[in-house]
Design a protein around this motif. Structure first.
Motif, mmCIF file in Angstrom:
data_model
loop_
_atom_site.group_PDB
_atom_site.id
_atom_site.type_symbol
_atom_site.label_atom_id
_atom_site.label_comp_id
_atom_site.label_asym_id
_atom_site.label_seq_id
_atom_site.Cartn_x
_atom_site.Cartn_y
_atom_site.Cartn_z
ATOM 1 N N SER A 35 0.819 -1.211 0.000
ATOM 2 C CA SER A 35 0.000 0.000 0.000
ATOM 3 C C SER A 35 0.853 1.261 0.000
ATOM 4 C CB SER A 35 -0.932 0.011 1.214
ATOM 5 O OG SER A 35 -0.191 0.074 2.422
ATOM 6 N N LEU A 36 2.106 1.138 0.462
ATOM 7 C CA LEU A 36 3.028 2.272 0.507
ATOM 8 C C LEU A 36 4.002 2.256 -0.666
ATOM 9 C CD1 LEU A 36 3.939 2.072 4.310
ATOM 10 C CD2 LEU A 36 2.337 3.670 3.228
ATOM 11 N N THR A 37 3.976 1.193 -1.450
ATOM 12 C CA THR A 37 5.044 0.984 -2.429
ATOM 13 C C THR A 37 4.490 0.629 -3.803
ATOM 14 O OG1 THR A 37 6.387 0.189 -0.568
ATOM 15 C CG2 THR A 37 7.268 -0.181 -2.748
ATOM 16 N N SER A 38 4.271 -0.652 -4.068
ATOM 17 C CA SER A 38 3.880 -1.053 -5.421
ATOM 18 C C SER A 38 2.471 -0.601 -5.800
ATOM 19 C CB SER A 38 4.022 -2.573 -5.594
ATOM 20 O OG SER A 38 3.377 -3.278 -4.567
ATOM 21 N N VAL A 39 1.608 -0.340 -4.826
ATOM 22 C CA VAL A 39 0.266 0.156 -5.168
ATOM 23 C C VAL A 39 0.355 1.544 -5.799
ATOM 24 C CG1 VAL A 39 -1.979 0.844 -4.285
ATOM 25 C CG2 VAL A 39 -0.951 -1.289 -3.498
ATOM 26 N N PRO A 40 0.942 2.543 -5.123
ATOM 27 C CA PRO A 40 1.051 3.851 -5.766
ATOM 28 C C PRO A 40 1.957 3.837 -7.001
ATOM 29 C CG PRO A 40 2.224 3.840 -3.664
ATOM 30 C CD PRO A 40 1.411 2.600 -3.718
ATOM 31 N N HIS A 41 2.975 2.993 -7.003
ATOM 32 C CA HIS A 41 3.848 2.910 -8.178
ATOM 33 C C HIS A 41 3.076 2.382 -9.387
ATOM 34 C CE1 HIS A 41 7.601 2.512 -5.374
ATOM 35 N NE2 HIS A 41 7.073 3.725 -5.372
ATOM 36 N N THR A 42 2.258 1.373 -9.161
ATOM 37 C CA THR A 42 1.481 0.808 -10.261
ATOM 38 C C THR A 42 0.486 1.822 -10.806
ATOM 39 O OG1 THR A 42 1.707 -1.407 -9.317
ATOM 40 C CG2 THR A 42 -0.054 -1.094 -10.907
ATOM 41 N N LEU A 94 11.739 -5.254 -21.943
ATOM 42 C CA LEU A 94 10.544 -4.546 -22.396
ATOM 43 C C LEU A 94 10.126 -4.944 -23.805
ATOM 44 C CD1 LEU A 94 11.064 -0.850 -21.239
ATOM 45 C CD2 LEU A 94 9.775 -2.664 -20.111
ATOM 46 N N GLY A 95 11.107 -5.122 -24.691
ATOM 47 C CA GLY A 95 10.758 -5.321 -26.087
ATOM 48 C C GLY A 95 10.069 -4.072 -26.619
ATOM 49 N N ALA A 96 9.186 -4.229 -27.581
ATOM 50 C CA ALA A 96 8.519 -3.083 -28.195
ATOM 51 C C ALA A 96 7.299 -2.621 -27.408
ATOM 52 C CB ALA A 96 8.108 -3.434 -29.627
ATOM 53 N N ARG A 97 6.635 -3.550 -26.707
ATOM 54 C CA ARG A 97 5.334 -3.223 -26.114
ATOM 55 C C ARG A 97 5.352 -3.012 -24.605
ATOM 56 N NH1 ARG A 97 1.385 -7.596 -27.046
ATOM 57 N NH2 ARG A 97 3.193 -8.996 -26.845
ATOM 58 N N GLY A 98 6.394 -3.482 -23.945
ATOM 59 C CA GLY A 98 6.432 -3.374 -22.493
ATOM 60 C C GLY A 98 6.729 -1.969 -22.005
ATOM 61 N N ARG A 99 6.370 -1.705 -20.768
ATOM 62 C CA ARG A 99 6.676 -0.434 -20.112
ATOM 63 C C ARG A 99 7.304 -0.741 -18.747
ATOM 64 N NH1 ARG A 99 5.918 0.514 -24.593
ATOM 65 N NH2 ARG A 99 4.417 1.952 -25.565
ATOM 66 N N ALA A 100 8.163 0.172 -18.298
ATOM 67 C CA ALA A 100 8.872 -0.054 -17.035
ATOM 68 C C ALA A 100 8.571 1.052 -16.038
ATOM 69 C CB ALA A 100 10.374 -0.123 -17.276
ATOM 70 N N PHE A 101 8.492 0.652 -14.770
ATOM 71 C CA PHE A 101 8.491 1.616 -13.674
ATOM 72 C C PHE A 101 9.778 1.391 -12.903
ATOM 73 C CE2 PHE A 101 7.824 3.316 -9.495
ATOM 74 C CZ PHE A 101 7.116 4.487 -9.726
ATOM 75 N N VAL A 102 10.649 2.390 -12.921
ATOM 76 C CA VAL A 102 11.940 2.322 -12.227
ATOM 77 C C VAL A 102 11.984 3.448 -11.208
ATOM 78 C CG1 VAL A 102 14.444 2.609 -12.484
ATOM 79 C CG2 VAL A 102 13.153 1.252 -14.158
ATOM 80 N N VAL A 103 12.311 3.119 -9.973
ATOM 81 C CA VAL A 103 12.432 4.136 -8.932
ATOM 82 C C VAL A 103 13.764 3.927 -8.216
ATOM 83 C CG1 VAL A 103 11.083 2.746 -7.274
ATOM 84 C CG2 VAL A 103 11.350 5.221 -6.915
ATOM 85 N N GLU A 104 14.514 5.021 -8.058
ATOM 86 C CA GLU A 104 15.848 4.954 -7.469
ATOM 87 C C GLU A 104 16.025 6.031 -6.404
ATOM 88 O OE1 GLU A 104 18.221 2.743 -7.905
ATOM 89 O OE2 GLU A 104 17.203 1.596 -9.485
ATOM 90 N N LEU A 105 16.775 5.697 -5.374
ATOM 91 C CA LEU A 105 17.075 6.654 -4.318
ATOM 92 C C LEU A 105 17.942 7.788 -4.858
ATOM 93 C CD1 LEU A 105 17.925 4.293 -1.315
ATOM 94 C CD2 LEU A 105 15.711 5.224 -1.991
ATOM 95 N N THR A 106 17.764 8.963 -4.282
ATOM 96 C CA THR A 106 18.575 10.118 -4.642
ATOM 97 C C THR A 106 19.647 10.345 -3.567
ATOM 98 O OG1 THR A 106 17.195 11.695 -3.444
ATOM 99 C CG2 THR A 106 16.543 11.151 -5.714
#
Length: 240
Positions: A32-39, A145-157
């Motif tokens: 609920s704090l992580t992959s839910v808002p990311h998705t 990803l290939g041609a159709r996939g999409r990525a969600f990448v999150v990295e610390l600053t």
């Protein structure tokens, strides 16, 4: 190319010393704090009929949530011990889990051939990877990803590094979960924002959306405040 034996041993050591108790790893936050808002940030761009691969899945907490959104969810991690945790936690068998070294280009290509175009979820992997391995990690995202996939990448600053340093130097030393990370030789927030963006673009990815966020941890500062680490997120596609 493979990760160094020291890096591999550090992660095997960490996960081997970690119990199956949810939240014992400092980054094992509730979905609920992580992959839910990311998705929610990813979904406007992604086809949920495609699979999703959770890169650096750890004990699979986020992978199990992703399985409720996408047609198929696969979690992969460098550590065999982490995959053991993930499989034991997935009592309903909603996801799949496998050991994978993201730096091993042949293994990544084999996975891509088996699964086809796929969405990718990657949380805080580049920043703690060895510097020489980071381009291969970014390339793995593009390859999957290939041609159709999409990525969600999150990295610390770098601001996260400052916060962790502050927590480590507090009276009494770092809190227990952070101490375990340090003792196993893991190095959080070790990449700059500029480096992360350049790595992603250099891998042949294009940024569809991005923004600032914070990654909730399962540890707290001495005053009881939850440690929320500043981060930057990206929604990505293969460059046309």
């Amino acid at each position: 190319m493979d990760v160094s034996s020291q890096y591999r041993k550090a992660w095997e050591g960490f996960w081997s010393a970690t119990s199956d108790t949810p939240g014992e790893a400092i980054w094992d936050s509730d979905p609920s704090l992580t992959s839910v808002p990311h998705t929610e940030l990813l979904l406007p761009y992604a086809d949920t009929a495609l699979p999703v691969v959770d890169l650096g899945c750890g004990n699979g907490t986020q992978t199990r949530y992703l399985s409720t959104v996408f047609a198929r969810a696969l979690g992969v991690d460098l550590s065999h011990a982490a995959i053991g945790h993930a499989r034991r936690a997935d009592t309903a068998g909603v996801a799949e889990f496998a050991q994978l070294d993201l730096v091993d280009a042949d293994a990544v290509r084999d996975l891509s051939r088996r699964i086809g175009d796929t969405n990718v979820y990657m949380r805080a992997v580049i920043h703690q990877s060895e510097p020489e391995a980071r381009p291969a990690v970014a390339a793995a995202v593009a390859a999957l990803l290939g041609a159709r996939g999409r990525a969600f990448v999150v990295e610390l600053t770098p601001a996260s590094k400052e916060l962790l340093q502050k927590a480590s130097e507090a009276l009494g030393g770092p809190p227990g979960k952070l101490r375990r990370v340090i003792e196993h030789g893991l190095k959080p927030a070790d990449a700059s924002e500029e480096e992360v963006r350049e790595l992603l673009l250099g891998a042949g990815l294009t940024v569809l959306a991005s923004g600032d966020t914070a990654l909730a941890q399962t540890e707290h500062l001495a005053d009881g405040t939850r440690i929320d680490l500043p981060a930057r997120w990206f929604v990505l596609a293969a460059a046309s």
